[in-house]
Structure formats: structure tokens, C-alpha cells
Design a protein around this motif. Structure first.
Motif, PDB file in Angstrom:
ATOM      1  N   VAL A 139       0.883  -1.168   0.000  1.00  0.00           N
ATOM      2  CA  VAL A 139       0.000   0.000   0.000  1.00  0.00           C
ATOM      3  C   VAL A 139       0.919   1.216   0.000  1.00  0.00           C
ATOM      4  CG1 VAL A 139      -1.914   1.171   1.141  1.00  0.00           C
ATOM      5  CG2 VAL A 139      -1.599  -1.295   1.457  1.00  0.00           C
ATOM      6  N   GLN A 140       0.836   2.048  -1.022  1.00  0.00           N
ATOM      7  CA  GLN A 140       1.778   3.163  -1.143  1.00  0.00           C
ATOM      8  C   GLN A 140       1.051   4.489  -1.301  1.00  0.00           C
ATOM      9  OE1 GLN A 140       4.237   1.143  -4.355  1.00  0.00           O
ATOM     10  NE2 GLN A 140       5.882   1.788  -2.976  1.00  0.00           N
ATOM     11  N   THR A 141       1.519   5.476  -0.547  1.00  0.00           N
ATOM     12  CA  THR A 141       0.908   6.797  -0.587  1.00  0.00           C
ATOM     13  C   THR A 141       1.952   7.855  -0.248  1.00  0.00           C
ATOM     14  OG1 THR A 141      -0.910   8.160   0.274  1.00  0.00           O
ATOM     15  CG2 THR A 141       0.216   6.739   1.849  1.00  0.00           C
ATOM     16  N   VAL A 142       1.662   9.100  -0.583  1.00  0.00           N
ATOM     17  CA  VAL A 142       2.526  10.224  -0.212  1.00  0.00           C
ATOM     18  C   VAL A 142       1.643  11.417   0.101  1.00  0.00           C
ATOM     19  CG1 VAL A 142       2.797  10.921  -2.635  1.00  0.00           C
ATOM     20  CG2 VAL A 142       4.477  11.680  -0.926  1.00  0.00           C
ATOM     21  N   ASP A 143       1.990  12.145   1.150  1.00  0.00           N
ATOM     22  CA  ASP A 143       1.192  13.304   1.542  1.00  0.00           C
ATOM     23  C   ASP A 143       2.067  14.299   2.293  1.00  0.00           C
ATOM     24  OD1 ASP A 143      -1.071  14.952   2.046  1.00  0.00           O
ATOM     25  OD2 ASP A 143      -2.317  13.163   2.069  1.00  0.00           O
ATOM     26  N   PHE A 144       2.065  15.536   1.836  1.00  0.00           N
ATOM     27  CA  PHE A 144       2.782  16.591   2.550  1.00  0.00           C
ATOM     28  C   PHE A 144       2.068  17.909   2.298  1.00  0.00           C
ATOM     29  CE2 PHE A 144       4.452  16.620  -1.689  1.00  0.00           C
ATOM     30  CZ  PHE A 144       4.875  17.917  -1.956  1.00  0.00           C
ATOM     31  N   PHE A 145       2.246  18.866   3.226  1.00  0.00           N
ATOM     32  CA  PHE A 145       1.571  20.145   3.082  1.00  0.00           C
ATOM     33  C   PHE A 145       2.223  21.208   3.952  1.00  0.00           C
ATOM     34  CE2 PHE A 145      -1.346  17.381   5.761  1.00  0.00           C
ATOM     35  CZ  PHE A 145      -0.865  17.801   6.987  1.00  0.00           C
ATOM     36  N   THR A 146       1.695  22.401   3.859  1.00  0.00           N
ATOM     37  CA  THR A 146       2.194  23.558   4.602  1.00  0.00           C
ATOM     38  C   THR A 146       1.628  23.557   6.027  1.00  0.00           C
ATOM     39  OG1 THR A 146       0.356  24.812   3.682  1.00  0.00           O
ATOM     40  CG2 THR A 146       2.472  24.987   2.541  1.00  0.00           C
ATOM     41  N   PRO A 147       2.227  24.346   6.945  1.00  0.00           N
ATOM     42  CA  PRO A 147       1.743  24.379   8.336  1.00  0.00           C
ATOM     43  C   PRO A 147       0.317  24.897   8.450  1.00  0.00           C
ATOM     44  CG  PRO A 147       3.940  25.328   8.174  1.00  0.00           C
ATOM     45  CD  PRO A 147       3.449  25.151   6.775  1.00  0.00           C
ATOM     46  N   LEU A 148      -0.458  24.260   9.307  1.00  0.00           N
ATOM     47  CA  LEU A 148      -1.817  24.717   9.591  1.00  0.00           C
ATOM     48  C   LEU A 148      -1.994  25.040  11.070  1.00  0.00           C
ATOM     49  CD1 LEU A 148      -4.180  21.601   9.437  1.00  0.00           C
ATOM     50  CD2 LEU A 148      -1.718  21.495   9.746  1.00  0.00           C
ATOM     51  N   VAL A 149      -0.948  24.822  11.869  1.00  0.00           N
ATOM     52  CA  VAL A 149      -0.906  25.226  13.273  1.00  0.00           C
ATOM     53  C   VAL A 149       0.439  25.912  13.501  1.00  0.00           C
ATOM     54  CG1 VAL A 149      -2.449  23.412  14.135  1.00  0.00           C
ATOM     55  CG2 VAL A 149       0.003  22.957  13.951  1.00  0.00           C
ATOM     56  N   ASP A 150       0.552  26.615  14.621  1.00  0.00           N
ATOM     57  CA  ASP A 150       1.770  27.385  14.858  1.00  0.00           C
ATOM     58  C   ASP A 150       2.870  26.602  15.567  1.00  0.00           C
ATOM     59  OD1 ASP A 150       0.927  29.826  13.677  1.00  0.00           O
ATOM     60  OD2 ASP A 150      -0.327  30.234  15.422  1.00  0.00           O
ATOM     61  N   ASP A 151       2.521  25.584  16.323  1.00  0.00           N
ATOM     62  CA  ASP A 151       3.516  24.815  17.070  1.00  0.00           C
ATOM     63  C   ASP A 151       4.196  23.804  16.148  1.00  0.00           C
ATOM     64  OD1 ASP A 151       4.755  23.836  19.616  1.00  0.00           O
ATOM     65  OD2 ASP A 151       3.716  22.003  18.995  1.00  0.00           O
ATOM     66  N   PRO A 152       5.526  23.842  16.007  1.00  0.00           N
ATOM     67  CA  PRO A 152       6.223  22.945  15.073  1.00  0.00           C
ATOM     68  C   PRO A 152       6.027  21.464  15.386  1.00  0.00           C
ATOM     69  CG  PRO A 152       7.666  24.747  15.761  1.00  0.00           C
ATOM     70  CD  PRO A 152       6.446  24.818  16.627  1.00  0.00           C
ATOM     71  N   PHE A 153       6.117  21.078  16.660  1.00  0.00           N
ATOM     72  CA  PHE A 153       5.971  19.672  17.027  1.00  0.00           C
ATOM     73  C   PHE A 153       4.583  19.160  16.631  1.00  0.00           C
ATOM     74  CE2 PHE A 153       5.128  16.094  19.838  1.00  0.00           C
ATOM     75  CZ  PHE A 153       6.337  15.418  19.863  1.00  0.00           C
ATOM     76  N   THR A 154       3.560  19.971  16.907  1.00  0.00           N
ATOM     77  CA  THR A 154       2.191  19.584  16.573  1.00  0.00           C
ATOM     78  C   THR A 154       2.008  19.485  15.065  1.00  0.00           C
ATOM     79  OG1 THR A 154       1.390  20.685  18.571  1.00  0.00           O
ATOM     80  CG2 THR A 154      -0.243  20.147  16.898  1.00  0.00           C
ATOM     81  N   PHE A 155       2.618  20.414  14.327  1.00  0.00           N
ATOM     82  CA  PHE A 155       2.552  20.354  12.864  1.00  0.00           C
ATOM     83  C   PHE A 155       3.126  19.030  12.361  1.00  0.00           C
ATOM     84  CE2 PHE A 155       4.916  21.769   8.832  1.00  0.00           C
ATOM     85  CZ  PHE A 155       3.894  21.342   7.999  1.00  0.00           C
ATOM     86  N   GLY A 156       4.249  18.614  12.916  1.00  0.00           N
ATOM     87  CA  GLY A 156       4.846  17.341  12.523  1.00  0.00           C
ATOM     88  C   GLY A 156       3.936  16.168  12.838  1.00  0.00           C
ATOM     89  N   GLN A 157       3.301  16.196  14.009  1.00  0.00           N
ATOM     90  CA  GLN A 157       2.367  15.132  14.378  1.00  0.00           C
ATOM     91  C   GLN A 157       1.211  15.032  13.383  1.00  0.00           C
ATOM     92  OE1 GLN A 157       1.568  16.524  18.525  1.00  0.00           O
ATOM     93  NE2 GLN A 157       1.874  14.370  19.046  1.00  0.00           N
ATOM     94  N   ILE A 158       0.643  16.183  13.036  1.00  0.00           N
ATOM     95  CA  ILE A 158      -0.508  16.193  12.133  1.00  0.00           C
ATOM     96  C   ILE A 158      -0.106  15.700  10.745  1.00  0.00           C
ATOM     97  CG2 ILE A 158      -2.169  17.681  10.953  1.00  0.00           C
ATOM     98  CD1 ILE A 158      -2.103  19.475  13.486  1.00  0.00           C
ATOM     99  N   ALA A 159       1.050  16.140  10.267  1.00  0.00           N
ATOM    100  CA  ALA A 159       1.508  15.713   8.941  1.00  0.00           C
ATOM    101  C   ALA A 159       1.690  14.204   8.885  1.00  0.00           C
ATOM    102  CB  ALA A 159       2.813  16.425   8.588  1.00  0.00           C
ATOM    103  N   ALA A 160       2.240  13.624   9.946  1.00  0.00           N
ATOM    104  CA  ALA A 160       2.439  12.175   9.987  1.00  0.00           C
ATOM    105  C   ALA A 160       1.110  11.441  10.061  1.00  0.00           C
ATOM    106  CB  ALA A 160       3.312  11.800  11.178  1.00  0.00           C
ATOM    107  N   THR A 161       0.213  11.907  10.924  1.00  0.00           N
ATOM    108  CA  THR A 161      -1.093  11.262  11.070  1.00  0.00           C
ATOM    109  C   THR A 161      -1.852  11.281   9.762  1.00  0.00           C
ATOM    110  OG1 THR A 161      -1.153  12.074  13.358  1.00  0.00           O
ATOM    111  CG2 THR A 161      -3.204  11.227  12.455  1.00  0.00           C
ATOM    112  N   ASN A 162      -1.780  12.400   9.065  1.00  0.00           N
ATOM    113  CA  ASN A 162      -2.476  12.534   7.792  1.00  0.00           C
ATOM    114  C   ASN A 162      -1.907  11.586   6.737  1.00  0.00           C
ATOM    115  OD1 ASN A 162      -4.402  14.314   6.122  1.00  0.00           O
ATOM    116  ND2 ASN A 162      -2.502  14.411   4.940  1.00  0.00           N
ATOM    117  N   ALA A 163      -0.593  11.460   6.664  1.00  0.00           N
ATOM    118  CA  ALA A 163       0.020  10.567   5.682  1.00  0.00           C
ATOM    119  C   ALA A 163      -0.299   9.106   5.974  1.00  0.00           C
ATOM    120  CB  ALA A 163       1.531  10.791   5.656  1.00  0.00           C
ATOM    121  N   LEU A 164      -0.302   8.733   7.238  1.00  0.00           N
ATOM    122  CA  LEU A 164      -0.623   7.362   7.626  1.00  0.00           C
ATOM    123  C   LEU A 164      -2.069   7.003   7.305  1.00  0.00           C
ATOM    124  CD1 LEU A 164       1.147   7.433  11.088  1.00  0.00           C
ATOM    125  CD2 LEU A 164       1.723   5.827   9.261  1.00  0.00           C
TER     126      LEU A 164
END
Length: 353
Positions: free
Chosen positions: A64-89
Motif C-alpha cells: 500500500v503506497q501513498t505520499v502526503d505533505f503540506f504547509t503548516p496549519l498550526v503554529d507549534d512545530p511539534f504539533t505540525f509534525g504530528q498532524i503531517a504524519a497522522t495525515n500521511a498514515l
């Protein structure tokens, strides 16, 4: 005494999260002109706009292969990283797969604070670790607008693949997360959001769809599944309806909304992606006679979600048990409608009630 200036990530980009993606109509126009690939091992490609590709590598094993990345939608960097990973998964879970490995995708300003980048990547790694998915490497480029995400590879038994194109008339529709992340994060960018709204949206966006997918995988009556992300409930619902050749009836009053979503719309926090989604999908959407709901609710049906929930089409006789099992697993699943046959000679559609 000097004070440290706090940099708001949302102020560094024009649009945030899945609202930064190309409009669905533009993407469809390009993809429809590409040649068809002739490979018997390609079980799911991009023709039906599904969540991930499925490529068979052995009799009982497919990738199963996918790719997903985007620009920040929150101000906290750590939280942005969490959201980006959750979305890609999420795309792997939406196909019924198990994520195994990931490659990080980084776009970052040459003069950007490397501490910020480290926190973004720490947040992403933390979420990947929670999912049991190993980050094996990645790639970076210089870019004035920062972007972050992952290419994720998962595994699945080809016989267990869940696509967005197999909904059956008589099925019930289940949604596993409330909607409204697009308008709330736009309100945050515009300085109009209350903290409670942002907290509720972040909680939703950092919740893995793993539990929902695992429960759904135990039900043979689950015929179709997709995750609700950048194209919104109507856009992804459109793909399910067209791919399955059916009509979706959506009970708008049953669709759960994140706290503050309606307030954000009323405050004028409408992302460009919402308008693009509406332009793309509204031609297929109609109201049942006598339907009465506000313009604000209608707009939220097109709101671009980031790391949204799963939309599941399940046999009616299993719907109650599926919802109960999901709630027991901590998933806020609700029934939002049903699948019906298209009218004779008619086209697939969505009807709002």
C-alpha cells in the motif's frame, strides 16, 4: 531586556494543511489525460482517485503506497509534525493496510530556524512511532514556504483491500471523526479562532485512524472505505459515489462538527480549498425536497479536512455492531446516511437531507 520573538508558522504560508493542495478539478483534468498503465500487479491505481495505490508482490501480499505533505496549519512545530504524519498514515489505514515504513519529505527555507525543523521532525517521528511505522530516510529541498510530510508504505492481503469504489445500495454510511478542521485552522491563521476550537481540531488531527481501520477490518460487510481529507466530505463522497455507481444520501444533521466550526464559518474563515471543493463537487449534490439546513452547514460539507476520519460503507445489518465496536475502541463513529441505487438512467450523485 530583549524578548524572544515567537514565529507563527501559519503566517509563513499562503494556505495551510490540506487546503494548500491543488483543486480537485484541476488534478482530475491532468490525470484523466495520462495513459493507462498495463500492469497486472497494479490492483489499485489513480483512475478511481482512491486513497493509496495497491501493488501486488506475492500471492497473499501487496504493498500500500501513498505520499502526503503540506504547509503548516498550526503554529507549534511539534504539533505540525504530528498532524503531517497522522495525515500521511491515514491513506494506508483507509485501504485497510498496515503502515510499515516511511520517507520524510521536507521543504524548508534556507534561512529558517533549524530548531523549528527539528521540532517538526520530532513531532512526525513521535506519531510514526506510535503507529509502529519506521522512518527509514527522506529528502529535503530549499523552499521559502515550508512543507512537511511522508511517503508511506504499508502491507495488505490483496483479498482484504478496501477501496472507495465498492459501496452497495442498502449500505449505511459511517463517519469516524467530526469535520471542520479547514475552517478552524483558517480562523487560527486569521487570528479569529478561540483556543478551545483549535484544541478540539488538533486533537482530531493527531488521532490515528488505526483503531477505526482495525475494527472495520473485522467486518465482512464493510464494502467501501475512504478517508475524508483535502476534498472534504462532498469531494470524497463524490469519488465513492462515482466509483461505485451509486447515490449517497447524507443526513446533514447527523454529520458531527468540531467545536467552533460553525462559528469559524460565521466569522468568515473560509479556506480557498473549500470554495474549490464546492466548485468541483456541487454539480453532483442536490437537496431532498423539504430539506432545511443553514448555508453555514452546507459550506462545512465541502470543508477541506486535514487528517480527517474514515467514511465507511457497510451492510445495514452490521452497521449498529460496527458503530458500537468502534465506540468501544475509543472511535467517535456515527451513522450519517445510506447508499441507494441511482435513478434509472441517472448518474451517481449525493443527496443532502
Amino acid at each position: 531586556m530583549a524578548t524572544e520573538q515567537v514565529v507563527r508558522l501559519t503566517q509563513q504560508v499562503k494556505a495551510g494543511g490540506c487546503a494548500s493542495k491543488l483543486p480537485p478539478g484541476s488534478l482530475r483534468a491532468v490525470l484523466s489525460n495520462l495513459p493507462v498503465q498495463d500492469d497486472k500487479n497494479l490492483l489499485v491505481g489513480f483512475e478511481t482517485s482512491d486513497d493509496a495505490g495497491i501493488y501486488q508482490i506475492a500471492p497473499n501480499l501487496a504493498l500500500v503506497q501513498t505520499v502526503d505533505f503540506f504547509t503548516p496549519l498550526v503554529d507549534d512545530p511539534f504539533t505540525f509534525g504530528q498532524i503531517a504524519a497522522t495525515n500521511a498514515l491515514s491513506d494506508v489505514y483507509a485501504m485497510g493496510g498496515r503502515p510499515v515504513s516511511a520517507l520524510a519529505l521536507v521543504c524548508f527555507p534556507q534561512s529558517g530556524d533549524l530548531g523549528t525543523l527539528e521540532e517538526i521532525m520530532r513531532g512526525g517521528l513521535a506519531q510514526m512511532t506510535e503507529a509502529g511505522c519506521t522512518v527509514v530516510g527522506g529528502h529535503s529541498v530549499r523552499d521559502d514556504e515550508m512543507k512537511f510530510g511522508y511517503a508511506v508504505t504499508g502491507t495488505i492481503d490483496p483479498a482484504q483491500v478496501k477501496t472507495n469504489a465498492r459501496a452497495v445500495p442498502g449500505d449505511e454510511l459511517i463517519l469516524t471523526k467530526a469535520i471542520g478542521t479547514g475552517v478552524i485552522t483558517t480562523a487560527l491563521k486569521q487570528g479569529k479562532a478561540e483556543q478551545a476550537w483549535v484544541d478540539a481540531a488538533v486533537k482530531s488531527m493527531t488521532t490515528l485512524n488505526r483503531a477505526a481501520a482495525e475494527v472495520a477490518g473485522r467486518f465482512g460487510g464493510v464494502h467501501a472505505m475512504t478517508d475524508i481529507t483535502g476534498f472534504g466530505l462532498m469531494g470524497h463522497g463524490r469519488e465513492m459515489a462515482v466509483g461505485s455507481g451509486v447515490t449517497l444520501e447524507i443526513e446533514t444533521a447527523s454529520v458531527p462538527l468540531i467545536e467552533g466550526a460553525l462559528d469559524a464559518v460565521r466569522a468568515g474563515a473560509v479556506p480557498g480549498g473549500l470554495l474549490s471543493n464546492r466548485e468541483f463537487a456541487e454539480c453532483m449534490v442536490s437537496d431532498v425536497e423539504g430539506a432545511a439546513f443553514s448555508d453555514e452547514v452546507r459550506m462545512l460539507m465541502y470543508d477541506p479536512q486535514t487528517s480527517g476520519g474514515l467514511l465507511i460503507s457497510v451492510a445495514a445489518e452490521q452497521a449498529d455492531e460496527l458503530v458500537e465496536s468502534m465506540r468501544a475502541a475509543g472511535v467517535g463513529a456515527v451513522r450519517i446516511g445510506r447508499v441507494v441505487s441511482t435513478s434509472e438512467g441517472g448518474n451517481a450523485a449525493i443527496v443532502l437531507k
